[in-house]
Design a protein around this motif. Structure first.
Motif, PDB file in Angstrom:
ATOM      1  N   VAL A   1       0.870  -1.185   0.000  1.00 42.63           N
ATOM      2  CA  VAL A   1       0.000   0.000   0.000  1.00 42.63           C
ATOM      3  C   VAL A   1       0.896   1.221   0.000  1.00 42.63           C
ATOM      4  O   VAL A   1       1.879   1.271   0.745  1.00 42.63           O
ATOM      5  CB  VAL A   1      -0.931   0.010   1.237  1.00 42.63           C
ATOM      6  N   TYR A   2       0.629   2.169  -0.870  1.00 43.19           N
ATOM      7  CA  TYR A   2       1.399   3.402  -0.827  1.00 43.19           C
ATOM      8  C   TYR A   2       0.496   4.593  -1.059  1.00 43.19           C
ATOM      9  O   TYR A   2      -0.561   4.482  -1.672  1.00 43.19           O
ATOM     10  CB  TYR A   2       2.557   3.391  -1.827  1.00 43.19           C
ATOM     11  N   SER A   3       0.914   5.708  -0.516  1.00 40.53           N
ATOM     12  CA  SER A   3       0.113   6.928  -0.672  1.00 40.53           C
ATOM     13  C   SER A   3       1.012   8.037  -1.182  1.00 40.53           C
ATOM     14  O   SER A   3       2.212   8.047  -0.938  1.00 40.53           O
ATOM     15  CB  SER A   3      -0.501   7.315   0.667  1.00 40.53           C
ATOM     16  N   TYR A   4       0.420   8.946  -1.925  1.00 36.82           N
ATOM     17  CA  TYR A   4       1.157  10.090  -2.453  1.00 36.82           C
ATOM     18  C   TYR A   4       0.168  11.216  -2.646  1.00 36.82           C
ATOM     19  O   TYR A   4      -1.048  11.019  -2.549  1.00 36.82           O
ATOM     20  CB  TYR A   4       1.837   9.727  -3.778  1.00 36.82           C
TER      21      TYR A   4
ATOM     22  N   THR B   1      -4.822  13.514  -1.725  1.00 41.34           N
ATOM     23  CA  THR B   1      -3.961  12.376  -1.401  1.00 41.34           C
ATOM     24  C   THR B   1      -4.604  11.120  -1.951  1.00 41.34           C
ATOM     25  O   THR B   1      -5.801  10.894  -1.767  1.00 41.34           O
ATOM     26  CB  THR B   1      -3.788  12.271   0.114  1.00 41.34           C
ATOM     27  N   GLU B   2      -3.807  10.334  -2.641  1.00 41.86           N
ATOM     28  CA  GLU B   2      -4.329   9.085  -3.174  1.00 41.86           C
ATOM     29  C   GLU B   2      -3.579   7.924  -2.543  1.00 41.86           C
ATOM     30  O   GLU B   2      -2.403   8.032  -2.219  1.00 41.86           O
ATOM     31  CB  GLU B   2      -4.191   9.057  -4.700  1.00 41.86           C
ATOM     32  N   ILE B   3      -4.284   6.830  -2.400  1.00 41.33           N
ATOM     33  CA  ILE B   3      -3.690   5.659  -1.766  1.00 41.33           C
ATOM     34  C   ILE B   3      -3.938   4.468  -2.686  1.00 41.33           C
ATOM     35  O   ILE B   3      -5.020   4.327  -3.248  1.00 41.33           O
ATOM     36  CB  ILE B   3      -4.254   5.486  -0.337  1.00 41.33           C
TER      37      ILE B   3
ATOM     38  N   ILE C   1      -9.058   7.499  -2.921  1.00 39.74           N
ATOM     39  CA  ILE C   1      -8.778   8.846  -2.416  1.00 39.74           C
ATOM     40  C   ILE C   1      -8.758   8.759  -0.902  1.00 39.74           C
ATOM     41  O   ILE C   1      -9.652   8.170  -0.290  1.00 39.74           O
ATOM     42  CB  ILE C   1      -9.872   9.830  -2.857  1.00 39.74           C
ATOM     43  N   LEU C   2      -7.733   9.331  -0.324  1.00 36.63           N
ATOM     44  CA  LEU C   2      -7.681   9.398   1.142  1.00 36.63           C
ATOM     45  C   LEU C   2      -7.983  10.841   1.527  1.00 36.63           C
ATOM     46  O   LEU C   2      -7.168  11.726   1.269  1.00 36.63           O
ATOM     47  CB  LEU C   2      -6.298   8.964   1.631  1.00 36.63           C
TER      48      LEU C   2
ATOM     49  N   PRO D   1     -18.102  -3.388  -2.089  1.00 41.79           N
ATOM     50  CA  PRO D   1     -18.023  -2.748  -3.404  1.00 41.79           C
ATOM     51  C   PRO D   1     -17.098  -1.534  -3.389  1.00 41.79           C
ATOM     52  O   PRO D   1     -16.963  -0.866  -2.372  1.00 41.79           O
ATOM     53  CB  PRO D   1     -19.467  -2.340  -3.687  1.00 41.79           C
ATOM     54  N   TYR D   2     -16.494  -1.287  -4.517  1.00 40.72           N
ATOM     55  CA  TYR D   2     -15.492  -0.223  -4.620  1.00 40.72           C
ATOM     56  C   TYR D   2     -16.092   1.141  -4.326  1.00 40.72           C
ATOM     57  O   TYR D   2     -17.144   1.492  -4.840  1.00 40.72           O
ATOM     58  CB  TYR D   2     -14.897  -0.236  -6.026  1.00 40.72           C
ATOM     59  N   MET D   3     -15.411   1.881  -3.494  1.00 36.63           N
ATOM     60  CA  MET D   3     -15.781   3.275  -3.243  1.00 36.63           C
ATOM     61  C   MET D   3     -14.543   4.106  -3.509  1.00 36.63           C
ATOM     62  O   MET D   3     -13.467   3.759  -3.019  1.00 36.63           O
ATOM     63  CB  MET D   3     -16.192   3.462  -1.790  1.00 36.63           C
ATOM     64  N   PRO D   4     -14.648   5.170  -4.284  1.00 39.99           N
ATOM     65  CA  PRO D   4     -13.429   5.927  -4.583  1.00 39.99           C
ATOM     66  C   PRO D   4     -12.808   6.584  -3.352  1.00 39.99           C
ATOM     67  O   PRO D   4     -11.601   6.671  -3.242  1.00 39.99           O
ATOM     68  CB  PRO D   4     -13.879   6.969  -5.597  1.00 39.99           C
ATOM     69  N   GLU D   5     -13.645   7.030  -2.433  1.00 40.56           N
ATOM     70  CA  GLU D   5     -13.101   7.711  -1.264  1.00 40.56           C
ATOM     71  C   GLU D   5     -13.101   6.756  -0.076  1.00 40.56           C
ATOM     72  O   GLU D   5     -14.118   6.156   0.248  1.00 40.56           O
ATOM     73  CB  GLU D   5     -13.948   8.954  -0.957  1.00 40.56           C
ATOM     74  N   VAL D   6     -11.949   6.630   0.543  1.00 34.71           N
ATOM     75  CA  VAL D   6     -11.858   5.750   1.712  1.00 34.71           C
ATOM     76  C   VAL D   6     -12.578   6.435   2.877  1.00 34.71           C
ATOM     77  O   VAL D   6     -12.235   7.556   3.231  1.00 34.71           O
ATOM     78  CB  VAL D   6     -10.386   5.505   2.096  1.00 34.71           C
TER      79      VAL D   6
END
Lengths: 237, 890
Positions: B691-694, B702-704, B738-739, B794-799
């Motif tokens: 897992v990485y974030s930038y 911030t995306e993870i 998205i974090l 199910p996938y959610m774009p924002e954590v």
């Protein structure tokens, strides 16, 4: 109503003051460094702030871009974050007890401000919010789960309990409500029919071991016999 | 319509997520977590009636209670790496000047609550270190320009309004800024450090600006050795001239200059006591029990007034007086030590009222240790170990232990335990050994947060790896091998020579048999081997910068040589942008040698993050079960290194690249890149995922990213993984999110057997540490339907970051610098230590505590209900028989 209008008036007055400050500050900034700006606004406490937190101003901080620039809240709730170059910034109000909605402030190279709601998914969507910022608490932050407490109502409204209680109510209470002698008799009959003797455990086991249907008759005769015997014994005593 | 749908979906998933996360109940606050707050090394201090106002090197302003040293309030200013507090003035309000180079914040604080009263900024074009004088209403900014002049600017303290123009005072005598000081309103310099030097001073506040000179020799007298000029604490126009550790007090008053005819120590301070000024200083004594003597002298003639030997605690470093306050005969002195501790000394009793270990605000290495078993348990174990000669002996032994057990049971205490540091049933009681930046070791008890022992290593500093300070702690032997003590090895750097420092100690008691060992080489890399020698201790291989191999303990060479073909080491050279792998194939039984096997060049990109798997991690399940009940095997390579690099690009500004490198063969298994991405980059690498974030500059968020590696439907080797045997590259599944926060650190939970679900622990810029289930970030398979059956969300774009997932609830932590995780013996639980300016310890249970009864499990209730039911059945039986009898009589 009067109080309301007074409050609104004072708010307007404060805004005028703060806007005046903007001008003064930017002019000062321009003298020294043309590319640095300030972000300012005001934190509006919830009404129960005064009771719960004595000096909420000291525990509240303003983070711009996650702490890249920081600001502190003054006694009246206003804040100014200094030394910010032109760009786009997320302004957050941090307080351990209350949650605030962040805002995005954009400062262009000419020093024009625009504040909008933060939307990470639709980044191009613009919902403008007033600048200088007005940060209102969304509510108390809930960090904890609420422990389930034992309540009598929970028990009573449990569907299983309801299922048990309702027939019981029908059997026990309804017959007593009926005054008609005929129906009473009928009911008594039904009751007497319904009253069947529970077979004793030992008999059941022995019956089961015997395992034949022919014992049914003897069973029926046996049970009262036994009972009678028992009763007799007791009488003898 | 879409928004309506999303509105419907959101609450559904919030409830789902709430079930996934393990939130605290309010009554659990402080039950197993604790927090200790620190302020950092104190730079300026000021007494203010019942309080102490301190400004520290961590760019923190705080108020401490004078009685017990507790923090009353604390304000964190900007990042201390860039900005520092440069002046502190306490009057009715507190005024701080903080900032860097040419940009300063002048802030005015309320003394009681720490609320900001006013703030303004000061900007100059000069990029030289400058000084500030704060008087009642004005702030004087003094900028010295070497060999040229002084620039003095005066501002209004409250508004920042500039009073008149900048005054320039010609000062060609400023040769070196380190030879200049500022005392009240005089700027004083010495032109050179020898006998020929002249002392120049000028009053920068008065308008006359006449420069006075005096030869230094006339003040300090003849002698050899360099002369230094230092400031003296206290509101007087004075300075100290120091030569070979003897100081002379020099008073300045307009034209007059007065050198006092007595000698002082360089760490003396002046304290005003009812119109009279006293000088306090510390001296070393010969008495081994009372090492430090406090002396106070009369300011006018230098007569000794008071001389007290202190009961100075042994573990602390050499003290310096920071500030003092006197009221009549009683005085308070604030001392700081070389190991950053803060002490308050009460005079004339000479008692140390409290000590604050501020070294703990900068932790550079952490390790969790299991405690030894209690004496009683150890004696039971010994029963089976010692093959006693006679049966009678064994019987006596057995009886005596059982008597002990019985008494323990009856009296019901840990009577036989020594000082309470004893292992518990679930491994929840541990000792945390931390190494701090100043080189002091602390052992902290996890149950109470108290310090069990501390050990100071003088002249030690941390390694610099990828912009973070680090020391290395290795667990050579745990406390499991009862008669042998646990053993731990610390590797650090000598602050003078830059060579290695090795310190071997018992982590439970802090006892070291060998003491500090200074090595004669620089350390490049160190490695703890997983093999145990005959003493049950694991050898540590240390690689020097000149690629020599050293082994600790050196006696285990034969053991290492047996496994030499399985040992590999890698070295990261972040300056040259080089990753190199070495093997030990060419070593002989006599000497170990490394030979380079692979090299990965990352130049001209910059290495920003590196992550290897935790050596103690275990992977429980080998694969993922797909809906058709086939198994998709995980690619679990324990040798993988994940690295992140940033490179400049003319089109995309910054490009972030992620590589997965096999540490044995140097094979790059996976690489990806993100355009217009910038740091901070955080990496976590565990099991078969990364897992990485930038920060995405394009979307300004911030995306993870979660990436998972799979071998496929066939497992290449089910028993032992080998990096050499891999023929196929793993399949990689990725997904990004998205974090909605700013991460500072990331860690992943670790449990004993790896059965429990994994949680990510992310510390955020708002001072919270949040737990996110790995399930939320796990990449979803495109062809697999997602639903609760497959334990897939199910996938959610924002954590989502619910507040309930904040493990430190409302206890905001300042400047979090690291999260350390260790497994408990209980499979469900792992220990978490968050450090930074504060230390916070807690336990997390990602899959809830499935292996113990809940703490609110009511034993009494169950017993009561059961006994009630039994009783009721007997009563009803009796009643029923009575009724039957009545019926028959009718």
């Amino acid at each position: 109503m009067q109080i309301m209008s007074k409050r609104i008036f004072s708010l307007i007055f404060l805004f005028m003051l703060s806007s005046f400050n903007v001008n003064a500050d930017t002019s000062l900034e321009e003298e020294s460094d043309s590319s640095r700006y300030v972000i300012e606004g005001r934190v509006f406490p919830l009404s129960d702030y005064q009771t719960s937190q004595v000096n909420w101003q000291a525990n509240t901080k303003i983070h711009v871009n996650g702490g890249e620039y920081i600001g502190f809240v003054r006694k009246d709730g206003s804040f100014v974050v200094h030394n910010i170059p032109a760009g786009s910034y997320v302004v957050e109000v941090l307080n351990p007890e209350y949650t605030f909605e962040p805002a995005r402030v954009e400062i262009n190279s000419k020093g024009k401000y625009r504040a909008r709601k933060v939307n990470h998914i639709k980044t191009s969507e613009v919902i403008v919010v007033p600048y200088p910022l007005r940060m209102k608490a969304l509510g108390r932050t809930r960090y904890f789960q609420i422990r389930e407490q034992w309540r009598i109502t929970d028990l009573l409204f449990n569907p299983m309990i309801m299922m048990m209680v309702l027939p019981l109510f029908l059997i026990m209470v309804l017959p007593k409500m009926m005054n008609d002698p005929d129906t009473k008799k009928e009911m008594e009959q039904i009751q007497s029919m319904a009253k069947f003797e529970l077979p004793e455990m030992s008999d059941m086991v022995s019956n089961f071991l015997a395992g034949s249907s022919q014992t049914e008759k003897s069973d029926k005769s046996q049970v009262p016999n036994k009972k009678n015997q028992k009763i007799r014994k007791r009488i003898d005593k | 319509m879409a928004s309506f749908r999303s509105i419907c979906i959101i609450p559904l998933f919030i409830t789902l997520i709430l079930n996934l996360t393990w939130a605290l109940y309010e009554d659990q606050v402080g039950k197993f977590d604790w927090k200790r707050s620190f302020v950092g090394k104190v730079k300026y201090a000021n007494f203010e009636s019942k309080r102490l106002i301190v400004a520290t090197e961590e760019n923190v302003l705080a108020s401490l209670n004078l009685k017990d040293g507790h923090i009353l309030w604390r304000q964190l200013l900007e990042d201390p790496k860039e900005q520092q507090i440069n002046a502190l003035h306490v009057d009715k309000e507190i005024i701080t000047v903080s900032g860097a180079a040419n940009n300063w914040f002048v802030r005015n604080w309320d003394i009681n609550s720490g609320t900001l009263l006013s703030e303004w900024t000061l900007y100059t074009e000069r990029l030289v270190p400058s000084k500030f004088i704060i008087t009642k209403n004005t702030l004087v900014h003094v900028v010295p320009l070497t060999g040229s002049h002084l620039e003095v600017t005066t501002y209004n303290l409250q508004t920042g309004e500039n009073y008149g123009k900048t005054i320039r005072i010609a000062a060609p005598w400023i040769t070196d800024i380190s030879n200049c000081i500022l005392t009240t309103n005089y700027y004083v310099c010495i032109s050179s450090n020898d006998n020929l030097g002249q002392l120049y001073y000028v009053d920068v506040i008065s308008e006359s600006n006449i420069v006075h000179t005096r030869p230094v020799q006339s003040l300090i007298g003849d002698g050899s050795g360099p002369i230094e000029i230092i400031e003296i604490e206290g509101d007087i126009s004075a300075l100290l001239l120091v030569r070979s550790k003897v100081a002379i007090l020099v008073l300045l008053d307009g034209e007059n200059i007065d050198a006092k005819p007595f000698n002082l120590m360089p760490n003396a301070i002046c304290v005003l006591n009812e119109d009279r000024t006293l000088i306090f200083q510390l001296e070393a004594t010969d008495d081994p029990k009372k090492l430090i003597r406090v002396k106070s002298k009369d300011f006018v003639n230098g007569d000794d007034e008071l001389s007290i030997d202190l009961d100075y605690p042994l573990g602390l470093g050499a003290p310096i007086i920071l500030a003092g306050q006197c009221r009549g005969s009683s005085c308070d002195l604030l001392l700081t030590t070389t190991d950053n501790a803060l002490l308050l000394l009460k005079l004339p009793e000479g008692k140390i009222l409290w000590t604050r270990e501020e070294a703990l605000s900068n932790i550079v290495a952490t390790e969790f240790f299991e405690l030894p078993v209690s004496e009683l348990d150890a004696s039971i174990e010994n029963e089976f170990k010692t093959s006693s000669s006679s049966i009678l002996n064994m019987l006596i032994h057995r009886l005596s232990t059982q008597v002990k057990q019985l008494t323990n049971l009856v009296i019901g205490g840990q009577l036989l335990s020594n000082n309470g540091l004893v292992r518990d049933k679930f491994g929840l009681h541990k000792i945390i050994v931390v190494a701090t930046k100043v080189g002091k070791l602390f052992a902290i008890d996890t149950l109470t947060g108290s310090i069990a022992w501390s050990y100071r290593l003088p002249n030690v500093k941390s390694f610099n790896s990828l912009n973070t300070k680090k020391m290395l702690l290795f667990v050579q032997r745990t406390a499991r091998y009862a008669p042998l003590p646990a053993q731990c090895l610390l590797l650090a750097e000598d602050s003078n020579t830059g060579r290695g420092v090795l310190f071997q100690f018992d982590p439970i008691t802090g006892f070291s048999s060998n003491g500090i060992e200074r090595l004669n080489y620089k350390i490049a890399q160190a490695l703890l081997l997983p093999y145990e020698d005959e003493d049950n201790s694991k050898p540590v291989i240390v690689l020097s910068t000149s690629n020599e191999v050293f082994l600790y303990p050196s006696t285990s060479r034969t053991l290492v040589y047996q496994h030499i073909n399985n040992v590999f080491i890698y070295v990261v050279d972040s300056v040259r942008g080089l990753l190199r792998g070495f093997s030990f194939h060419h070593s002989t039984e006599r000497s170990l040698k490394v030979s380079p096997t692979w090299e990965v060049r990352i130049n001209p990109s910059k290495l920003v993050a590196l992550s290897a798997k935790h050596p103690n991690e275990r992977v429980h399940s080998q694969g993922r079960v797909l809906p058709d009940r086939s198994v998709y095997y995980k690619y679990v390579n324990p040798n993988l290194i994940a690295i992140a690099t940033l490179s400049e690009d003319s089109v995309h500004k910054h490009v972030l690249s992620i590589y997965l490198v096999d540490g044995v063969t140097g094979l790059i298994l996976y690489s990806t890149s993100h355009k217009r991405a910038k740091g901070p980059v955080h990496l976590i690498h565990s099991e078969n995922w990364l897992v990485y974030s930038y920060f995405s500059e394009r979307f300004r968020r911030t995306e993870i990213v979660g990436a998972e590696l799979y071998e496929g439907h066939l497992q290449s080797n089910s028993t032992v993984f080998s990096s050499h045997a891999v023929s196929l590259l793993p399949h990689v599944q990725t997904q990004s999110y998205i974090l909605p926060a700013n991460p500072l650190n990331m860690a992943v939970t670790l449990t004993e057997r790896g059965i429990t679900n994994k949680f990510l622990l992310i510390s955020l810029s708002n001072g919270g540490v949040i737990e996110i289930p790995w399930l939320l970030l796990q990449p979803r398979f495109n062809d697999v339907p997602c639903g609760p059956e497959e334990s897939c969300i199910p996938y959610m774009p924002e954590v989502p970051l619910p507040n309930e997932a904040v493990i430190n609830y409302n206890q905001t932590l300042g400047r979090i610098s690291g999260i350390e995780v260790a497994p408990a013996r209980l499979e469900s639980t792992s220990h978490v230590l968050v450090h930074g300016l504060d230390i916070f310890y807690t336990r997390v249970a990602p899959s809830k505590t499935f292996d113990v009864l809940k703490e609110d499990f009511d034993h009494l209730m169950i017993v009561l209900v059961l006994s009630g039911l039994i009783l009721a059945s007997y009563v009803t039986k009796h009643l029923a028989s009575k009724k039957a009898l009545k019926q028959v009589w009718k």
